[in-house]
Design an enzyme around this catalytic site. Structure first.
Site, PDB file in Angstrom:
ATOM      1  N   ARG A 195       0.847  -1.211   0.000  1.00  0.00           N
ATOM      2  CA  ARG A 195       0.000   0.000   0.000  1.00  0.00           C
ATOM      3  C   ARG A 195       0.876   1.252   0.000  1.00  0.00           C
ATOM      4  O   ARG A 195       0.502   2.298  -0.523  1.00  0.00           O
ATOM      5  CB  ARG A 195      -0.958  -0.005   1.207  1.00  0.00           C
ATOM      6  CG  ARG A 195      -1.725   1.292   1.362  1.00  0.00           C
ATOM      7  CD  ARG A 195      -3.090   1.151   2.046  1.00  0.00           C
ATOM      8  NE  ARG A 195      -3.126   0.235   3.160  1.00  0.00           N
ATOM      9  CZ  ARG A 195      -2.647   0.487   4.389  1.00  0.00           C
ATOM     10  NH1 ARG A 195      -2.063   1.644   4.650  1.00  0.00           N
ATOM     11  NH2 ARG A 195      -2.739  -0.406   5.347  1.00  0.00           N
ATOM     12  N   TYR A 214     -14.338  17.394 -16.729  1.00  0.00           N
ATOM     13  CA  TYR A 214     -14.873  16.034 -16.783  1.00  0.00           C
ATOM     14  C   TYR A 214     -16.027  15.941 -15.754  1.00  0.00           C
ATOM     15  O   TYR A 214     -15.875  16.382 -14.603  1.00  0.00           O
ATOM     16  CB  TYR A 214     -13.765  15.020 -16.471  1.00  0.00           C
ATOM     17  CG  TYR A 214     -14.294  13.656 -16.164  1.00  0.00           C
ATOM     18  CD1 TYR A 214     -15.103  12.988 -17.079  1.00  0.00           C
ATOM     19  CD2 TYR A 214     -14.021  13.021 -14.957  1.00  0.00           C
ATOM     20  CE1 TYR A 214     -15.628  11.736 -16.792  1.00  0.00           C
ATOM     21  CE2 TYR A 214     -14.521  11.767 -14.667  1.00  0.00           C
ATOM     22  CZ  TYR A 214     -15.332  11.135 -15.587  1.00  0.00           C
ATOM     23  OH  TYR A 214     -15.851   9.902 -15.301  1.00  0.00           O
ATOM     24  N   ASP A 268      -5.450  19.433 -14.701  1.00  0.00           N
ATOM     25  CA  ASP A 268      -5.724  18.087 -15.203  1.00  0.00           C
ATOM     26  C   ASP A 268      -5.222  18.051 -16.645  1.00  0.00           C
ATOM     27  O   ASP A 268      -5.777  18.718 -17.524  1.00  0.00           O
ATOM     28  CB  ASP A 268      -7.230  17.807 -15.117  1.00  0.00           C
ATOM     29  CG  ASP A 268      -7.583  16.391 -15.563  1.00  0.00           C
ATOM     30  OD1 ASP A 268      -6.871  15.830 -16.414  1.00  0.00           O
ATOM     31  OD2 ASP A 268      -8.598  15.847 -15.076  1.00  0.00           O
ATOM     32  N   LYS A 317      -6.397   6.971 -19.763  1.00  0.00           N
ATOM     33  CA  LYS A 317      -6.553   7.525 -21.110  1.00  0.00           C
ATOM     34  C   LYS A 317      -5.260   7.372 -21.918  1.00  0.00           C
ATOM     35  O   LYS A 317      -4.838   6.264 -22.165  1.00  0.00           O
ATOM     36  CB  LYS A 317      -7.020   8.971 -21.014  1.00  0.00           C
ATOM     37  CG  LYS A 317      -8.073   9.217 -19.938  1.00  0.00           C
ATOM     38  CD  LYS A 317      -9.362   8.434 -20.149  1.00  0.00           C
ATOM     39  CE  LYS A 317     -10.360   8.781 -19.060  1.00  0.00           C
ATOM     40  NZ  LYS A 317     -11.490   7.893 -18.959  1.00  0.00           N
TER      41      LYS A 317
HETATM   42  C1  LIG Z   1     -10.166  14.905 -17.958  1.00  0.00           C
HETATM   43  C2  LIG Z   1     -10.454  13.742 -17.073  1.00  0.00           C
HETATM   44  N1  LIG Z   1      -9.995  13.729 -15.804  1.00  0.00           N
HETATM   45  C3  LIG Z   1     -10.235  12.704 -14.971  1.00  0.00           C
HETATM   46  C4  LIG Z   1     -10.984  11.617 -15.372  1.00  0.00           C
HETATM   47  C5  LIG Z   1     -11.259  10.493 -14.398  1.00  0.00           C
HETATM   48  O1  LIG Z   1     -10.437   9.425 -14.686  1.00  0.00           O
HETATM   49  P1  LIG Z   1     -10.813   7.883 -14.394  1.00  0.00           P
HETATM   50  O2  LIG Z   1     -11.933   7.535 -15.321  1.00  0.00           O
HETATM   51  O3  LIG Z   1      -9.536   7.167 -14.673  1.00  0.00           O
HETATM   52  O4  LIG Z   1     -11.229   7.798 -12.974  1.00  0.00           O
HETATM   53  C6  LIG Z   1     -11.477  11.572 -16.676  1.00  0.00           C
HETATM   54  C7  LIG Z   1     -12.276  10.421 -17.126  1.00  0.00           C
HETATM   55  O5  LIG Z   1     -12.847  10.426 -18.190  1.00  0.00           O
HETATM   56  C8  LIG Z   1     -11.202  12.666 -17.545  1.00  0.00           C
HETATM   57  O6  LIG Z   1     -11.671  12.688 -18.809  1.00  0.00           O
END
Ligand SMILES: Cc1ncc(COP(=O)(O)O)c(C=O)c1O
Length: 383
Positions: free
Chosen positions: A50, A102, A173, A198
């Site tokens: 962990r 998102y 992000d 992604k």
């Molecule tokens: C820009 C962005 N940030 C964060 C996330 C969240 O990621 P996860 O789906 O791996 O939890 C996404 C998911 O689509 C995203 O498009």
């Protein structure tokens, strides 16, 4: 001289010249929960998975190097990363966040973080006067650039000047461009977030998330929080992301080339009323992207002339898949209204410009010609 990014996707300089791991070229999966101690009060540096795991650590070092961070943390998903990030704040703290994000991030902020006493102001960081939103309790600015799904582009350098003036953290992000095309830390951000699911993973087969920083005190706090909350990435998933990253550069380049071709093709379609791709010179963020990023990515959003046409397109695609997610080798078509942004209240969705006619395309690495043949067929069959 720093090595190029394609080299850094493959090799970790500090491990070179050593033949630990029997010289294995592919970094081993240390599928272990715990580690034996050499003696009382002694440690191999690894005590419990962990906290630390060699496969995860190797991945974290590669991601830190790609983002020019001093430290990276691999989490089980992008949302686990953002949730952990929120633990840096306490009740009463205020955050300035992009209104277009998102949908899962918006859901987290509105439904979980607010319950924990954190308050938010939603702004359009690409155009609003951010300084007018700063209050005594403001602790951070949180943005995506380009945003999901509206592809708004913010000037990271300018926001970082504001953040520094007011002693705020700038959190970016960077999922949509990946470290291959953009490095927010070098533009003044304090923390970078990734959904590793992604482009970093790149194969639509693994979930992961990352936080990257170059601030020692933030690293220490995050390390404590991961140990305490326990959302670290598992060894096998770490290995899959490591394997995905090896081809990050060639995937990003190829997907971007396809995206530009498709964006230009979509513009010729009578049923398409608008195409939003930051690699098109008419995109309002085009010049900023040229200044702060090395590419435009492979995400694009477009509008069709009716909800019925949007539904027909979603139902007629075959090779292109009607699915959530993005950044993988396969092209995916998403309907933000009922998928990624379904939990965002309708009035916010509409204010951001997400309508029943909005479609989001994550362009993959297929032959562009085949993608266009499929889209041509789909559009020709629209009623
Ligand atoms: C820009 C962005 N940030 C964060 C996330 C969240 O990621 P996860 O789906 O791996 O939890 C996404 C998911 O689509 C995203 O498009």
């Amino acid at each position: 001289m720093e090595r190029g990014i394609n080299t850094r996707c493959l090799h970790l300089e500090e491990t070179e010249g050593k033949t630990e791991n029997y010289g294995a070229i592919s970094y081993p999966i240390y599928q272990t929960a715990t580690y034996a101690h050499p003696g009382v009060g002694q440690s191999t540096g690894f005590d419990y998975s962990r906290l630390q795991n060699p496969t995860k650590e190797h991945l974290e070092k590669i991601v830190a190097s790609l983002e020019h961070g001093s430290d990276a943390f691999a989490l089980s998903t992008g949302m686990a990363a953002i949730t952990l990030l929120m633990e840096l704040f306490k009740p009463g703290d205020h955050l300035i966040v992009d209104s277009d994000l998102y949908g899962g991030s918006i859901r987290l902020f509105r439904n979980v973080s607010q319950k924990n006493g954190i308050t938010f102001s939603a702004v359009d960081s690409y155009q609003d006067d951010i300084e007018s939103f700063v209050k005594e309790e403001t602790k951070a600015i949180y943005i995506e650039t380009p945003t999901n799904p509206m592809m708004n582009v913010a000037d990271i350098g300018k926001l970082s000047e504001i953040a520094k003036r007011h002693n705020l953290l700038l959190i970016v992000d960077n999922t949509f461009l990946s470290p291959y095309f953009q490095n927010p830390l070098t533009l003044g951000a304090d923390i970078v977030v990734h959904s590793g699911t992604k482009f970093l993973g790149g194969h639509n087969d693994t979930l992961a998330g990352f936080l990257v920083t170059n601030r020692e005190e933030i690293s220490e706090r995050l390390r404590f929080l991961i140990k305490t909350t326990g959302a670290g990435l598992a060894p096998f998933d770490s290995w899959l992301i490591l394997r995905g990253i090896k081809t990050l550069g060639i995937r990003m380049e190829r997907a971007q080339k396809n995206a530009l071709e498709i964006a230009n093709w979509l513009k010729t379609q009578p049923a398409v009323t608008k195409v939003i791709y930051p690699g098109l010179p008419e995109h309002p963020g085009y010049e900023i992207m040229k200044k702060q990023a090395r590419g435009f990515g492979s995400m694009l959003t477009f509008y069709v002339d009716s909800k019925e046409h949007a539904f027909e397109i979603l139902e007629k695609v075959r090779m292109i898949k009607f699915a959530e997610s993005l950044g993988g080798v396969e092209t995916l078509l998403t309907y933000p209204t009922t998928q990624t942004h379904a939990d965002v209240p309708q009035e916010i969705r509409e204010k951001n410009g997400i309508t029943d006619c909005t479609l989001r395309l994550s362009v993959g690495i297929e032959d562009a010609q085949d993608l266009i043949v499929e889209l041509t067929q789909v559009f020709a069959e629209l009623s």
